[in-house]
Design a protein around this motif. Sequence first.
Motif, PDB file in Angstrom:
ATOM      1  N   LEU A  67       0.815  -1.204   0.000  1.00 28.87           N
ATOM      2  CA  LEU A  67       0.000   0.000   0.000  1.00 28.87           C
ATOM      3  C   LEU A  67       0.855   1.263   0.000  1.00 28.87           C
ATOM      4  O   LEU A  67       0.625   2.197  -0.784  1.00 28.87           O
ATOM      5  N   ILE A  68       1.852   1.298   0.860  1.00 22.34           N
ATOM      6  CA  ILE A  68       2.694   2.483   0.968  1.00 22.34           C
ATOM      7  C   ILE A  68       3.459   2.725  -0.333  1.00 22.34           C
ATOM      8  O   ILE A  68       3.532   3.860  -0.833  1.00 22.34           O
ATOM      9  N   LYS A  69       4.004   1.667  -0.889  1.00 28.55           N
ATOM     10  CA  LYS A  69       4.744   1.793  -2.146  1.00 28.55           C
ATOM     11  C   LYS A  69       3.850   2.354  -3.245  1.00 28.55           C
ATOM     12  O   LYS A  69       4.253   3.243  -4.007  1.00 28.55           O
ATOM     13  N   ARG A  70       2.615   1.864  -3.320  1.00 26.11           N
ATOM     14  CA  ARG A  70       1.701   2.320  -4.365  1.00 26.11           C
ATOM     15  C   ARG A  70       1.287   3.776  -4.143  1.00 26.11           C
ATOM     16  O   ARG A  70       1.255   4.571  -5.089  1.00 26.11           O
ATOM     17  N   PHE A  71       0.960   4.125  -2.905  1.00 30.58           N
ATOM     18  CA  PHE A  71       0.555   5.498  -2.627  1.00 30.58           C
ATOM     19  C   PHE A  71       1.691   6.479  -2.914  1.00 30.58           C
ATOM     20  O   PHE A  71       1.468   7.564  -3.455  1.00 30.58           O
ATOM     21  N   LYS A  72       2.899   6.109  -2.547  1.00 29.83           N
ATOM     22  CA  LYS A  72       4.055   6.964  -2.842  1.00 29.83           C
ATOM     23  C   LYS A  72       4.225   7.154  -4.343  1.00 29.83           C
ATOM     24  O   LYS A  72       4.453   8.271  -4.829  1.00 29.83           O
ATOM     25  N   ALA A  73       4.106   6.069  -5.078  1.00 29.00           N
ATOM     26  CA  ALA A  73       4.286   6.123  -6.533  1.00 29.00           C
ATOM     27  C   ALA A  73       3.233   7.015  -7.183  1.00 29.00           C
ATOM     28  O   ALA A  73       3.492   7.623  -8.241  1.00 29.00           O
ATOM     29  N   LEU A  74       2.073   7.110  -6.566  1.00 32.39           N
ATOM     30  CA  LEU A  74       1.004   7.947  -7.108  1.00 32.39           C
ATOM     31  C   LEU A  74       1.110   9.394  -6.660  1.00 32.39           C
ATOM     32  O   LEU A  74       0.279  10.226  -7.025  1.00 32.39           O
ATOM     33  N   GLY A  75       2.119   9.686  -5.861  1.00 40.61           N
ATOM     34  CA  GLY A  75       2.351  11.059  -5.439  1.00 40.61           C
ATOM     35  C   GLY A  75       1.526  11.503  -4.251  1.00 40.61           C
ATOM     36  O   GLY A  75       1.424  12.708  -3.979  1.00 40.61           O
ATOM     37  N   LEU A  76       0.944  10.566  -3.522  1.00 43.26           N
ATOM     38  CA  LEU A  76       0.170  10.927  -2.338  1.00 43.26           C
ATOM     39  C   LEU A  76       1.100  11.213  -1.166  1.00 43.26           C
ATOM     40  O   LEU A  76       2.156  10.587  -1.024  1.00 43.26           O
ATOM     41  N   SER A  77       0.711  12.138  -0.318  1.00 42.35           N
ATOM     42  CA  SER A  77       1.499  12.528   0.839  1.00 42.35           C
ATOM     43  C   SER A  77       1.180  11.627   2.033  1.00 42.35           C
ATOM     44  O   SER A  77       0.085  11.051   2.106  1.00 42.35           O
ATOM     45  N   PRO A  78       2.110  11.513   2.986  1.00 40.39           N
ATOM     46  CA  PRO A  78       1.800  10.771   4.206  1.00 40.39           C
ATOM     47  C   PRO A  78       0.568  11.361   4.882  1.00 40.39           C
ATOM     48  O   PRO A  78       0.402  12.586   4.950  1.00 40.39           O
ATOM     49  N   GLY A  79      -0.290  10.503   5.387  1.00 37.42           N
ATOM     50  CA  GLY A  79      -1.548  10.959   5.974  1.00 37.42           C
ATOM     51  C   GLY A  79      -1.518  11.101   7.476  1.00 37.42           C
ATOM     52  O   GLY A  79      -2.528  11.468   8.087  1.00 37.42           O
ATOM     53  N   ASN A  80      -0.383  10.825   8.090  1.00 26.94           N
ATOM     54  CA  ASN A  80      -0.238  10.939   9.547  1.00 26.94           C
ATOM     55  C   ASN A  80       1.038  11.708   9.847  1.00 26.94           C
ATOM     56  O   ASN A  80       2.067  11.124  10.194  1.00 26.94           O
ATOM     57  N   GLY A  81       0.979  13.004   9.682  1.00 30.31           N
ATOM     58  CA  GLY A  81       2.186  13.805   9.819  1.00 30.31           C
ATOM     59  C   GLY A  81       3.141  13.481   8.692  1.00 30.31           C
ATOM     60  O   GLY A  81       2.808  13.620   7.514  1.00 30.31           O
ATOM     61  N   ASP A  82       4.331  13.001   9.059  1.00 33.29           N
ATOM     62  CA  ASP A  82       5.305  12.611   8.037  1.00 33.29           C
ATOM     63  C   ASP A  82       5.327  11.102   7.821  1.00 33.29           C
ATOM     64  O   ASP A  82       6.246  10.568   7.211  1.00 33.29           O
ATOM     65  N   LYS A  83       4.286  10.414   8.303  1.00 36.44           N
ATOM     66  CA  LYS A  83       4.239   8.953   8.192  1.00 36.44           C
ATOM     67  C   LYS A  83       3.023   8.511   7.381  1.00 36.44           C
ATOM     68  O   LYS A  83       1.964   9.144   7.422  1.00 36.44           O
ATOM     69  N   TYR A  84       3.192   7.402   6.695  1.00 38.36           N
ATOM     70  CA  TYR A  84       2.070   6.772   6.014  1.00 38.36           C
ATOM     71  C   TYR A  84       1.335   5.798   6.924  1.00 38.36           C
ATOM     72  O   TYR A  84       0.287   5.277   6.554  1.00 38.36           O
ATOM     73  N   THR A  85       1.889   5.532   8.089  1.00 32.88           N
ATOM     74  CA  THR A  85       1.273   4.567   8.994  1.00 32.88           C
ATOM     75  C   THR A  85       0.795   5.241  10.279  1.00 32.88           C
ATOM     76  O   THR A  85       1.328   6.264  10.699  1.00 32.88           O
ATOM     77  N   GLN A  86      -0.209   4.654  10.868  1.00 31.89           N
ATOM     78  CA  GLN A  86      -0.671   5.025  12.206  1.00 31.89           C
ATOM     79  C   GLN A  86      -0.624   3.766  13.055  1.00 31.89           C
ATOM     80  O   GLN A  86      -1.334   2.791  12.783  1.00 31.89           O
ATOM     81  N   ALA A  87       0.228   3.758  14.045  1.00 33.00           N
ATOM     82  CA  ALA A  87       0.380   2.581  14.900  1.00 33.00           C
ATOM     83  C   ALA A  87      -0.877   2.376  15.739  1.00 33.00           C
ATOM     84  O   ALA A  87      -1.379   3.316  16.366  1.00 33.00           O
ATOM     85  N   VAL A  88      -1.369   1.158  15.740  1.00 33.42           N
ATOM     86  CA  VAL A  88      -2.561   0.803  16.514  1.00 33.42           C
ATOM     87  C   VAL A  88      -2.165  -0.231  17.562  1.00 33.42           C
ATOM     88  O   VAL A  88      -1.861  -1.380  17.225  1.00 33.42           O
TER      89      VAL A  88
END
Length: 546
Positions: A67-88
């Motif tokens: 997911l992260i690789k694909r979103f980055k390739a599409l030019g999307l920005s991290p959705g949690n500050g500077d991270k693409y992940t939100q730890a649960v």
Amino acid sequence: MSIKINTMIAACILSYCTVSHANDNFNQAYQSFDEKEIKADIKTLSSDAFEGREPSGVGEKLTTDMLIKRFKALGLSPGNGDKYTQAVPMVSITSKPETSLNIADLRFDFPKNFVATSRKTQKSIQLKNSELVFVGYGINAPEYQWNDYKNVDVKGKTVVVLVNDPGFATQDSELFEGNTMTYYGRWIYKYEEAARQGAAGAIIVHETEPASYGWNVIESSWTGAQYHLPAKEVNEPAIDVEMWISIEKAKALFAKAGKDFTEMKKYALAKNFKATPLNLTASIRLTNEIKSSTSNNVIATLKGSEHPDEHILYMGHWDHLGSYTDDNGKQVIFNGAHDNATGTAGLMHIAKAYQALGKAPKRSITFAAVTAEEQGRLGSRYFANHPTIPLKQIVGLINMDSLDVTGKKKDVTVVGYGKSELENYLSEAAKRQGRTLTAELTPERGYYYRSDHFSLAKKGVPALSAGGGSVWYNDAEKQIGNRVKAEVAKCYHQACDEYNEAWGWQGLIAELQLFFETGYLLAESSEWPNWREGTEFKTYRDNMMK
């Protein structure tokens, strides 16, 4: 910020559509959903290598990396500050009955006719000669003038509870919501209410029709590791032992108590119902294997060109049930192709369609692939408690859980039909495909309360759950549906939920196009759709937006 309730919203949407539909970039993006690429992603996500996409396992790393690789390739920005992940943060509890469930001389076989789990983080937990009390539907709902716990003390006892709610049982439209299941009919509510009443244990009687699924779903979903949010996140009491028993065993239990199960079910609907001691006790001891772990939501944002702080949220859960080793030493993998590799792939391909526009829409588009939906919507619940976007800045949510693979349709089923003004946008998008909106055929199954959108709806965020339909587009699509529909139903939460080249792919693509345009209309609009008058979530939204 305040909500605009625009009585001419449909006309405004239509006026905008006249412009947007003439936009070559939009049309190109709309047609950009590639069947071959979508198939490949679903096939990958549901392959054995992903081991059933269990949270915190091998499959999580493979899925979130993809997911992260694909979103980055599409030019999307991290959705949690500077991270693409939100730890649960999660607690994994694997409960194993050290003893069987003991009630008089009845024999219970795990998991053939009973299951038992615990949310308590204790290595050993037990019920010892806990008095059994039948509490009907186990509901305390002042707004419906209903209280099954009136004038009874169940502290330290084990309650026996019927599944669903009185509205479904009677089909009386004046009682609860008639055939439509309310949250009071859901198993999670029944365990929570038992805990609030001080009970030590709870036994839900399984029946296929009111539960809306067979005992096989109980077997597959309630054995093995069960994931929970830490107690501080939930802030709710929990009973010691949560159980289900089969209808056959329930009848035997009531007979042992000198009562007729069918008659007691009828009594549970009476205005003079009183919780009834069964003069039996239950004993069971569980050994809990407890592990603290962290899973991850994946969040990415396409920033809006004019109103970047206003977000359209697409959500879908990436997880499934993992795997287990059977008695013969063979690994059985729950690959979850339909549920929910389809929705996970859908997030990536809707993001791709937005990228194909060439210019970002006015409002931001955020994608949230959430974890542990199968374990009680843990990822979306955590997101709702710790939003990476202030909830009042989320214009609306579109959830994708198990996309339609049974063939292209002429209509669109809306789960929880009539709840929100988001349906106006969905309806306008559906016109392009010659489709109309219809209410779900089985509201008694309570689907609106069973997926991730509900976590945010409870907080007040307008949330849309839709897809599929009941009228096929043509005879060819109907033939696909006749072939696939039974298989999909049979394989819900089973190991046979596998990728199938013969699925109705045109229906799935049409669904992705529909959700894409719905979000696009919202993103280009200046409106703030709300819940409709009389819905249970409107007050929360109104207060949020003051």
